[in-house]
Scaffold this motif. Structure first.
Motif, mmCIF file in Angstrom:
data_model
loop_
_atom_site.group_PDB
_atom_site.id
_atom_site.type_symbol
_atom_site.label_atom_id
_atom_site.label_comp_id
_atom_site.label_asym_id
_atom_site.label_seq_id
_atom_site.Cartn_x
_atom_site.Cartn_y
_atom_site.Cartn_z
ATOM 1 N N CYS A 21 0.863 -1.180 0.000
ATOM 2 C CA CYS A 21 0.000 0.000 0.000
ATOM 3 C C CYS A 21 0.899 1.229 0.000
ATOM 4 O O CYS A 21 2.029 1.194 0.497
ATOM 5 C CB CYS A 21 -0.977 0.013 1.173
ATOM 6 S SG CYS A 21 -0.232 0.057 2.810
ATOM 7 N N GLY A 23 1.251 5.622 0.354
ATOM 8 C CA GLY A 23 0.670 6.877 0.812
ATOM 9 C C GLY A 23 1.709 7.759 1.473
ATOM 10 O O GLY A 23 2.833 7.326 1.749
ATOM 11 N N VAL A 123 -4.237 1.714 -2.668
ATOM 12 C CA VAL A 123 -3.972 3.145 -2.520
ATOM 13 C C VAL A 123 -5.238 3.826 -2.001
ATOM 14 O O VAL A 123 -6.326 3.238 -1.975
ATOM 15 C CB VAL A 123 -3.544 3.780 -3.862
ATOM 16 C CG1 VAL A 123 -2.253 3.156 -4.366
ATOM 17 C CG2 VAL A 123 -4.658 3.634 -4.911
ATOM 18 N N PHE A 127 -5.272 8.960 -5.625
ATOM 19 C CA PHE A 127 -3.840 8.656 -5.675
ATOM 20 C C PHE A 127 -3.236 9.058 -7.023
ATOM 21 O O PHE A 127 -3.793 8.772 -8.073
ATOM 22 C CB PHE A 127 -3.634 7.157 -5.437
ATOM 23 C CG PHE A 127 -2.222 6.692 -5.609
ATOM 24 C CD1 PHE A 127 -1.251 7.004 -4.680
ATOM 25 C CD2 PHE A 127 -1.858 5.932 -6.714
ATOM 26 C CE1 PHE A 127 0.054 6.558 -4.830
ATOM 27 C CE2 PHE A 127 -0.562 5.480 -6.883
ATOM 28 C CZ PHE A 127 0.393 5.803 -5.929
ATOM 29 N N TYR A 129 0.848 9.430 -8.985
ATOM 30 C CA TYR A 129 2.254 9.054 -8.812
ATOM 31 C C TYR A 129 2.993 9.249 -10.121
ATOM 32 O O TYR A 129 2.391 9.454 -11.179
ATOM 33 C CB TYR A 129 2.360 7.596 -8.345
ATOM 34 C CG TYR A 129 1.981 6.568 -9.400
ATOM 35 C CD1 TYR A 129 2.948 5.790 -10.023
ATOM 36 C CD2 TYR A 129 0.648 6.375 -9.766
ATOM 37 C CE1 TYR A 129 2.608 4.854 -10.985
ATOM 38 C CE2 TYR A 129 0.293 5.440 -10.724
ATOM 39 C CZ TYR A 129 1.274 4.678 -11.331
ATOM 40 O OH TYR A 129 0.935 3.748 -12.283
ATOM 41 N N ARG A 133 3.092 13.718 -11.709
ATOM 42 C CA ARG A 133 1.850 13.104 -11.201
ATOM 43 C C ARG A 133 1.002 12.549 -12.339
ATOM 44 O O ARG A 133 -0.235 12.620 -12.321
ATOM 45 C CB ARG A 133 1.048 14.132 -10.379
ATOM 46 C CG ARG A 133 1.758 14.544 -9.110
ATOM 47 C CD ARG A 133 1.098 15.746 -8.427
ATOM 48 N NE ARG A 133 -0.334 15.599 -8.259
ATOM 49 C CZ ARG A 133 -0.925 14.996 -7.241
ATOM 50 N NH1 ARG A 133 -0.173 14.465 -6.280
ATOM 51 N NH2 ARG A 133 -2.243 14.930 -7.157
ATOM 52 N N ASP A 136 -2.293 7.489 -12.287
ATOM 53 C CA ASP A 136 -3.434 7.427 -11.378
ATOM 54 C C ASP A 136 -3.812 5.955 -11.202
ATOM 55 O O ASP A 136 -3.055 5.050 -11.597
ATOM 56 C CB ASP A 136 -4.603 8.252 -11.910
ATOM 57 C CG ASP A 136 -5.058 7.828 -13.305
ATOM 58 O OD1 ASP A 136 -4.652 6.744 -13.785
ATOM 59 O OD2 ASP A 136 -5.815 8.586 -13.935
ATOM 60 N N GLU A 153 -8.354 0.825 -4.865
ATOM 61 C CA GLU A 153 -8.348 1.911 -3.899
ATOM 62 C C GLU A 153 -9.455 1.699 -2.878
ATOM 63 O O GLU A 153 -10.480 1.088 -3.174
ATOM 64 C CB GLU A 153 -8.520 3.277 -4.574
ATOM 65 C CG GLU A 153 -9.901 3.541 -5.138
ATOM 66 C CD GLU A 153 -10.056 4.955 -5.686
ATOM 67 O OE1 GLU A 153 -9.034 5.605 -6.003
ATOM 68 O OE2 GLU A 153 -11.208 5.403 -5.816
#
Length: 316
Positions: A21, A23, A123, A127, A129, A133, A136, A153
Protein backbone atom coordinates in the motif's frame (compact mmCIF):
# COMPACT_ATOMS: atom_id res chain seq x y z
CA UNK A 1 11.00 -9.75 10.99
CA UNK A 2 10.37 -6.04 10.45
CA UNK A 3 12.44 -4.29 7.79
CA UNK A 4 12.93 -0.63 6.88
CA UNK A 5 14.32 0.22 3.45
CA UNK A 6 15.07 3.44 1.56
CA UNK A 7 16.29 2.41 -1.90
CA UNK A 8 14.30 1.98 -5.09
CA UNK A 9 16.76 -0.44 -6.64
CA UNK A 10 18.21 -3.65 -5.27
CA UNK A 11 17.33 -7.29 -4.99
CA UNK A 12 13.79 -8.53 -4.32
CA UNK A 13 12.78 -7.88 -0.71
CA UNK A 14 9.82 -10.27 -0.93
CA UNK A 15 10.83 -13.16 -3.21
CA UNK A 16 7.52 -14.97 -2.65
CA UNK A 17 5.45 -11.84 -3.27
CA UNK A 18 3.80 -9.14 -1.16
CA UNK A 19 0.79 -6.93 -0.70
CA UNK A 20 1.72 -3.25 -0.91
CA UNK A 21 0.00 0.00 0.00
CA UNK A 22 1.22 3.49 -0.83
CA UNK A 23 0.67 6.88 0.81
CA UNK A 24 2.23 9.90 2.46
CA UNK A 25 1.11 8.61 5.86
CA UNK A 26 1.89 11.91 7.60
CA UNK A 27 0.05 11.69 10.90
CA UNK A 28 -1.29 8.15 10.37
CA UNK A 29 -4.85 9.42 10.69
CA UNK A 30 -8.08 7.43 10.34
CA UNK A 31 -7.85 7.42 6.54
CA UNK A 32 -4.29 6.09 6.62
CA UNK A 33 -5.28 3.50 9.20
CA UNK A 34 -8.16 2.33 7.02
CA UNK A 35 -5.81 1.88 4.05
CA UNK A 36 -3.14 0.03 6.02
CA UNK A 37 -5.79 -2.02 7.81
CA UNK A 38 -7.35 -3.15 4.54
CA UNK A 39 -3.95 -4.00 3.05
CA UNK A 40 -3.04 -5.91 6.23
CA UNK A 41 -6.19 -8.02 5.92
CA UNK A 42 -5.39 -8.83 2.30
CA UNK A 43 -1.77 -9.71 3.12
CA UNK A 44 -2.80 -12.04 5.94
CA UNK A 45 -5.47 -13.68 3.74
CA UNK A 46 -2.86 -14.38 1.06
CA UNK A 47 -0.15 -15.38 3.51
CA UNK A 48 2.15 -12.63 2.23
CA UNK A 49 4.10 -9.85 3.92
CA UNK A 50 2.67 -6.34 3.93
CA UNK A 51 4.88 -3.59 2.49
CA UNK A 52 3.91 0.04 3.11
CA UNK A 53 5.50 2.61 0.83
CA UNK A 54 6.00 6.28 1.65
CA UNK A 55 8.58 8.93 0.80
CA UNK A 56 11.21 10.98 2.61
CA UNK A 57 11.22 13.87 2.17
CA UNK A 58 7.54 14.07 1.31
CA UNK A 59 7.02 15.16 -2.31
CA UNK A 60 5.54 18.53 -1.31
CA UNK A 61 8.65 19.22 0.78
CA UNK A 62 10.91 18.37 -2.13
CA UNK A 63 9.08 20.59 -4.61
CA UNK A 64 8.69 23.55 -2.21
CA UNK A 65 11.89 23.64 -0.14
CA UNK A 66 11.46 27.34 0.68
CA UNK A 67 7.87 26.89 1.89
CA UNK A 68 7.49 23.25 2.92
CA UNK A 69 4.15 22.10 4.31
CA UNK A 70 4.01 21.58 8.08
CA UNK A 71 4.72 18.03 9.17
CA UNK A 72 2.59 16.13 11.66
CA UNK A 73 5.23 13.56 12.52
CA UNK A 74 8.90 12.76 12.01
CA UNK A 75 10.16 9.91 9.79
CA UNK A 76 11.06 7.58 12.66
CA UNK A 77 7.64 7.96 14.27
CA UNK A 78 5.99 7.33 10.89
CA UNK A 79 7.95 4.11 10.37
CA UNK A 80 7.30 2.91 13.92
CA UNK A 81 3.60 3.68 13.52
CA UNK A 82 3.36 1.73 10.27
CA UNK A 83 5.06 -1.26 11.86
CA UNK A 84 2.63 -1.05 14.78
CA UNK A 85 -0.30 -1.09 12.33
CA UNK A 86 0.88 -4.38 10.82
CA UNK A 87 3.50 -3.57 8.18
CA UNK A 88 6.26 -6.14 7.73
CA UNK A 89 8.29 -3.83 5.50
CA UNK A 90 8.28 -0.04 5.52
CA UNK A 91 9.77 1.82 2.58
CA UNK A 92 10.64 5.46 3.19
CA UNK A 93 11.83 5.91 -0.39
CA UNK A 94 14.37 8.67 -1.01
CA UNK A 95 12.44 11.34 -2.88
CA UNK A 96 15.11 13.14 -4.90
CA UNK A 97 15.46 14.55 -8.40
CA UNK A 98 15.92 11.12 -9.98
CA UNK A 99 12.90 9.72 -8.16
CA UNK A 100 10.74 12.72 -9.13
CA UNK A 101 11.64 12.15 -12.79
CA UNK A 102 10.64 8.48 -12.71
CA UNK A 103 7.71 7.62 -14.99
CA UNK A 104 4.64 5.85 -13.60
CA UNK A 105 5.64 2.70 -15.50
CA UNK A 106 9.18 2.95 -14.15
CA UNK A 107 7.87 3.11 -10.58
CA UNK A 108 5.55 0.17 -11.14
CA UNK A 109 8.28 -1.95 -12.67
CA UNK A 110 11.26 -1.05 -10.46
CA UNK A 111 9.58 -0.74 -7.08
CA UNK A 112 6.34 -2.70 -7.14
CA UNK A 113 7.21 -5.56 -9.49
CA UNK A 114 10.97 -5.98 -9.08
CA UNK A 115 11.67 -4.81 -5.52
CA UNK A 116 8.49 -6.01 -3.81
CA UNK A 117 7.14 -8.67 -6.21
CA UNK A 118 3.75 -7.19 -5.41
CA UNK A 119 0.64 -9.23 -6.09
CA UNK A 120 -1.80 -6.59 -4.85
CA UNK A 121 -1.34 -2.82 -4.50
CA UNK A 122 -3.75 -0.65 -2.52
CA UNK A 123 -3.97 3.15 -2.52
CA UNK A 124 -6.20 5.88 -1.16
CA UNK A 125 -8.72 8.02 -3.08
CA UNK A 126 -7.22 10.40 -5.63
CA UNK A 127 -3.84 8.66 -5.67
CA UNK A 128 -1.33 10.11 -8.17
CA UNK A 129 2.25 9.05 -8.81
CA UNK A 130 5.17 9.30 -11.20
CA UNK A 131 6.75 12.22 -13.05
CA UNK A 132 4.41 15.25 -13.06
CA UNK A 133 1.85 13.10 -11.20
CA UNK A 134 0.98 11.51 -14.51
CA UNK A 135 -0.09 8.17 -13.01
CA UNK A 136 -3.43 7.43 -11.38
CA UNK A 137 -5.36 4.30 -10.38
CA UNK A 138 -6.13 3.45 -14.00
CA UNK A 139 -2.47 3.75 -14.95
CA UNK A 140 -1.53 1.57 -11.99
CA UNK A 141 -4.09 -1.08 -12.91
CA UNK A 142 -2.88 -1.15 -16.51
CA UNK A 143 0.72 -1.57 -15.32
CA UNK A 144 -0.38 -4.34 -13.00
CA UNK A 145 -1.94 -6.28 -15.85
CA UNK A 146 1.45 -6.33 -17.56
CA UNK A 147 3.54 -6.90 -14.44
CA UNK A 148 1.41 -9.39 -12.53
CA UNK A 149 -0.34 -7.46 -9.79
CA UNK A 150 -3.83 -6.09 -9.20
CA UNK A 151 -4.49 -2.57 -7.90
CA UNK A 152 -7.40 -1.03 -6.05
CA UNK A 153 -8.35 1.91 -3.90
CA UNK A 154 -10.26 2.14 -0.65
CA UNK A 155 -13.23 4.44 -0.10
CA UNK A 156 -12.54 7.80 1.54
CA UNK A 157 -12.98 7.95 5.32
CA UNK A 158 -15.45 10.70 6.17
CA UNK A 159 -15.98 12.56 9.44
CA UNK A 160 -18.36 15.46 10.11
CA UNK A 161 -19.23 15.74 6.44
CA UNK A 162 -15.64 15.97 5.18
CA UNK A 163 -12.87 13.62 4.18
CA UNK A 164 -10.31 12.84 6.87
CA UNK A 165 -7.01 14.36 5.75
CA UNK A 166 -3.70 15.65 7.06
CA UNK A 167 -4.74 19.12 5.86
CA UNK A 168 -7.76 19.12 8.16
CA UNK A 169 -5.62 17.97 11.07
CA UNK A 170 -3.06 20.72 10.48
CA UNK A 171 -5.84 23.32 10.44
CA UNK A 172 -7.25 21.97 13.71
CA UNK A 173 -3.83 22.08 15.38
CA UNK A 174 -3.20 25.65 14.27
CA UNK A 175 -6.57 26.60 15.74
CA UNK A 176 -5.77 24.82 19.00
CA UNK A 177 -8.68 22.44 18.41
CA UNK A 178 -7.10 19.29 19.80
CA UNK A 179 -10.47 17.58 20.18
CA UNK A 180 -11.09 17.66 16.43
CA UNK A 181 -7.48 16.70 15.69
CA UNK A 182 -7.79 13.69 18.00
CA UNK A 183 -11.03 12.59 16.33
CA UNK A 184 -9.42 12.77 12.89
CA UNK A 185 -6.30 10.96 14.06
CA UNK A 186 -8.04 8.38 16.21
CA UNK A 187 -5.89 9.41 19.19
CA UNK A 188 -4.55 12.51 20.88
CA UNK A 189 -1.94 14.44 18.92
CA UNK A 190 1.57 13.90 20.27
CA UNK A 191 5.18 14.29 19.19
CA UNK A 192 7.78 11.74 20.23
CA UNK A 193 11.54 11.71 20.17
CA UNK A 194 14.74 11.35 22.13
CA UNK A 195 15.52 14.02 24.70
CA UNK A 196 18.51 16.13 23.66
CA UNK A 197 20.64 18.65 25.52
CA UNK A 198 19.76 22.28 24.95
CA UNK A 199 21.41 25.44 26.22
CA UNK A 200 20.12 24.60 29.73
CA UNK A 201 18.82 28.14 30.07
CA UNK A 202 15.51 26.86 31.40
CA UNK A 203 17.27 25.22 34.34
CA UNK A 204 18.91 28.50 35.32
CA UNK A 205 15.50 30.20 35.14
CA UNK A 206 13.85 27.61 37.36
CA UNK A 207 12.11 25.83 34.47
CA UNK A 208 14.21 22.80 33.45
CA UNK A 209 12.92 21.28 30.23
CA UNK A 210 13.10 18.05 28.27
CA UNK A 211 13.96 19.09 24.71
CA UNK A 212 12.98 17.41 21.46
CA UNK A 213 14.28 18.56 18.08
CA UNK A 214 12.02 18.49 15.02
CA UNK A 215 14.93 17.55 12.75
CA UNK A 216 14.71 20.42 10.29
CA UNK A 217 11.02 19.86 9.52
CA UNK A 218 8.38 22.57 9.81
CA UNK A 219 6.04 21.73 12.72
CA UNK A 220 2.29 21.90 12.34
CA UNK A 221 1.86 23.97 15.50
CA UNK A 222 3.74 26.63 17.40
CA UNK A 223 3.20 28.32 20.74
CA UNK A 224 2.76 27.47 24.42
CA UNK A 225 0.69 24.44 25.45
CA UNK A 226 -0.63 22.43 28.35
CA UNK A 227 0.81 18.96 27.76
CA UNK A 228 1.35 15.51 29.20
CA UNK A 229 4.62 13.63 28.81
CA UNK A 230 4.51 9.88 28.25
CA UNK A 231 7.45 7.57 28.88
CA UNK A 232 8.62 9.11 32.15
CA UNK A 233 6.54 7.40 34.82
CA UNK A 234 3.72 4.91 35.15
CA UNK A 235 1.22 7.61 34.21
CA UNK A 236 1.45 10.59 31.82
CA UNK A 237 3.29 13.45 33.52
CA UNK A 238 1.58 16.88 33.57
CA UNK A 239 3.65 19.59 31.94
CA UNK A 240 3.72 22.90 30.13
CA UNK A 241 5.52 23.03 26.78
CA UNK A 242 6.89 25.60 24.39
CA UNK A 243 7.21 24.74 20.72
CA UNK A 244 8.98 27.33 18.62
CA UNK A 245 12.21 29.23 18.05
CA UNK A 246 12.47 30.98 21.47
CA UNK A 247 12.65 34.58 20.16
CA UNK A 248 13.52 36.11 23.55
CA UNK A 249 16.84 34.22 23.54
CA UNK A 250 17.39 34.49 19.76
CA UNK A 251 16.67 30.87 18.93
CA UNK A 252 16.52 29.69 15.31
CA UNK A 253 15.70 25.99 15.12
CA UNK A 254 12.19 24.87 16.16
CA UNK A 255 12.50 23.11 19.52
CA UNK A 256 9.87 21.41 21.66
CA UNK A 257 10.64 22.14 25.33
CA UNK A 258 8.54 20.35 27.96
CA UNK A 259 8.69 21.46 31.59
CA UNK A 260 7.47 18.55 33.74
CA UNK A 261 5.79 19.75 36.92
CA UNK A 262 7.44 18.66 40.18
CA UNK A 263 9.83 16.33 38.36
CA UNK A 264 13.39 15.69 39.51
CA UNK A 265 15.38 13.42 37.26
CA UNK A 266 17.64 13.13 34.23
CA UNK A 267 15.83 12.48 30.94
CA UNK A 268 18.71 13.01 28.52
CA UNK A 269 18.74 10.28 25.88
CA UNK A 270 15.34 8.89 26.85
CA UNK A 271 12.57 8.54 24.29
CA UNK A 272 9.43 10.38 25.38
CA UNK A 273 6.17 11.49 23.80
CA UNK A 274 4.61 14.90 24.40
CA UNK A 275 0.81 14.89 24.16
CA UNK A 276 -0.80 18.26 23.43
CA UNK A 277 -3.89 19.01 25.52
CA UNK A 278 -4.66 22.74 25.16
CA UNK A 279 -3.16 25.82 23.53
CA UNK A 280 -2.33 28.64 25.94
CA UNK A 281 -0.93 31.42 23.74
CA UNK A 282 1.40 32.40 20.91
CA UNK A 283 5.15 32.44 21.33
CA UNK A 284 6.29 36.01 22.07
CA UNK A 285 9.51 37.96 22.40
CA UNK A 286 9.97 39.64 25.81
CA UNK A 287 12.24 42.59 26.65
CA UNK A 288 14.23 40.71 29.30
CA UNK A 289 14.49 37.39 31.13
CA UNK A 290 12.60 38.46 34.29
CA UNK A 291 9.58 39.35 32.16
CA UNK A 292 9.86 35.99 30.41
CA UNK A 293 10.04 34.13 33.75
CA UNK A 294 6.96 35.94 35.06
CA UNK A 295 5.03 34.84 31.97
CA UNK A 296 6.32 31.28 32.34
CA UNK A 297 4.98 31.24 35.90
CA UNK A 298 1.56 32.27 34.60
CA UNK A 299 1.71 29.67 31.83
CA UNK A 300 2.59 26.93 34.30
CA UNK A 301 -0.28 27.86 36.62
CA UNK A 302 -2.75 27.92 33.73
CA UNK A 303 -1.52 24.58 32.40
CA UNK A 304 -1.82 22.94 35.85
CA UNK A 305 -5.40 24.17 36.13
CA UNK A 306 -6.35 22.89 32.67
CA UNK A 307 -4.75 19.50 33.18
CA UNK A 308 -6.50 19.01 36.53
CA UNK A 309 -9.84 19.28 34.74
CA UNK A 310 -8.98 17.42 31.52
CA UNK A 311 -9.22 13.64 31.32
CA UNK A 312 -6.26 11.67 30.07
CA UNK A 313 -6.29 10.30 26.54
CA UNK A 314 -7.38 6.80 25.75
CA UNK A 315 -4.64 4.48 24.62
CA UNK A 316 -4.32 4.65 20.82
Amino acid sequence: MKQLFRDVDGGPLCPEGSVACIGAFDGLHLGHRALVGHATERARALGLPLATLSFEPLPREFFAPDAPPPRLMLPRARAEGLFALGADLVGLLRFNRAFAAMSPDGFAQRVLARRLRAREVWVGPGFRYGNRRAGDLGTLQAAGERLGFSAGEIAPVMLDGGRVSSTRIRAALVAGDFTTAARLLGHAYAIGGRVVRGRQLGRTLGFPTANLRFRGKVPALQGIYATRVHGVGDAPWPSVSSFGTRPTVDGIEPLLEAHLFDFDGDLYGRRIEVEFVARLRDEEKYPDLPTLVAQMDRDAAQAREILMHTSQRATA
